[in-house]
Design an enzyme around this catalytic site. Structure first.
Site, PDB file in Angstrom:
ATOM      1  N   ALA A 130       0.833  -1.209   0.000  1.00 53.31           N
ATOM      2  CA  ALA A 130       0.000   0.000   0.000  1.00 53.31           C
ATOM      3  C   ALA A 130       0.862   1.250   0.000  1.00 53.31           C
ATOM      4  O   ALA A 130       0.527   2.258  -0.640  1.00 53.31           O
ATOM      5  CB  ALA A 130      -0.933  -0.004   1.211  1.00 53.31           C
ATOM      6  N   TYR A 131       1.972   1.191   0.731  1.00 51.90           N
ATOM      7  CA  TYR A 131       2.915   2.316   0.753  1.00 51.90           C
ATOM      8  C   TYR A 131       3.475   2.577  -0.644  1.00 51.90           C
ATOM      9  O   TYR A 131       3.485   3.724  -1.113  1.00 51.90           O
ATOM     10  CB  TYR A 131       4.032   1.998   1.744  1.00 51.90           C
ATOM     11  CG  TYR A 131       5.249   2.883   1.641  1.00 51.90           C
ATOM     12  CD1 TYR A 131       5.234   4.189   2.118  1.00 51.90           C
ATOM     13  CD2 TYR A 131       6.437   2.402   1.077  1.00 51.90           C
ATOM     14  CE1 TYR A 131       6.355   4.995   2.029  1.00 51.90           C
ATOM     15  CE2 TYR A 131       7.561   3.201   0.991  1.00 51.90           C
ATOM     16  CZ  TYR A 131       7.515   4.501   1.461  1.00 51.90           C
ATOM     17  OH  TYR A 131       8.622   5.299   1.366  1.00 51.90           O
ATOM     18  N   LEU A 132       3.938   1.535  -1.319  1.00 49.38           N
ATOM     19  CA  LEU A 132       4.490   1.723  -2.666  1.00 49.38           C
ATOM     20  C   LEU A 132       3.409   2.159  -3.654  1.00 49.38           C
ATOM     21  O   LEU A 132       3.673   2.972  -4.546  1.00 49.38           O
ATOM     22  CB  LEU A 132       5.175   0.444  -3.140  1.00 49.38           C
ATOM     23  CG  LEU A 132       6.480   0.079  -2.428  1.00 49.38           C
ATOM     24  CD1 LEU A 132       7.052  -1.202  -3.025  1.00 49.38           C
ATOM     25  CD2 LEU A 132       7.509   1.211  -2.513  1.00 49.38           C
TER      26      LEU A 132
END
Length: 217
Positions: A130-132
């Protein structure tokens, strides 16, 4: 220059503030926690309380008025879930770009992440994916705008002392001290030719300014 840093209490942001202020630039650090004001002042930046998850476009644009550049150094941070990766790592970056356009600030340097070119991949931890994904969405949004943007994608960050030397372009996996990431941001701000450049960065053998100059030849 007058430079506004989103995520002004982050480790890279505090180092960057000291580097910029040390050479005479005026630095503003956007923070959401008033307990962080003293740390930002110690880094010789002016703290401004502004939560980019809840602030309006007009509020952010008002803070950016008169700035020469903005730097996005914010992040949801360790321990945050997928929802905040989206609201901070993507949403706050997009809001900052919207506000820069409204305030007439053309220069925008994004501190992104290695891996943001593709986003999350199958088999990754859900939160890291989700961060990427959030970083990729923020980068893609910025690169579609008519701003003088530079996207810097460091690999694994360390708190080691900086060396002042890096590898840029597509150097492969590695690590890099936060101090050297800040140096790359400073060099990018100083070099108009880095507008429109996306680069990964790790520790390497080349002096920062030389590496960026070679990248833009």
């Amino acid at each position: 220059m007058r430079i506004v840093i989103a995520g002004g209490h982050g480790k890279i942001a505090l180092i960057l503030s000291r580097q910029l202020a040390g050479r005479g630039d005026e630095v503003v650090g956007l923070i959401r926690n008033p307990a962080h004001e003293a740390d930002v002042r110690d880094a010789r930046a002016e703290p401004v309380l502004l939560d980019l998850e809840t602030a309006s476009l007009d509020e952010v644009a008002a803070v950016l008025a008169g700035a020469d550049a903005v730097v996005f150094a914010a992040g949801a941070g360790a321990g945050s879930g997928a929802a905040r990766k989206d609201t901070v790592d993507r949403g706050a970056a997009v809001l900052l770009a919207d506000a820069a356009e409204r305030a007439g600030v053309r220069r925008y340097v994004m501190i992104s992440s290695m891996g943001a070119a593709t986003g999350g991949e199958p088999g990754m931890d859900d939160v890291f994916a989700a961060y990427l994904d959030a970083k990729k969405a923020a980068d893609d949004d910025l690169m579609a705008r008519d701003l003088d943007w530079t996207v810097i994608r460091p690999s694994g960050l360390t708190d080691d002392p900086g060396t002042g030397t890096v590898s840029v372009g597509r150097p492969g996996r590695g690590t890099i001290p936060r101090e050297d990431v800040a140096r790359v941001v400073v060099a990018a701000l100083d070099d108009p030719a880095t507008a429109g450049v996306v680069t990964e960065v790790v520790s390497g053998p080349h002096r920062v300014a030389v590496a960026l100059a070679d990248l833009t030849d």
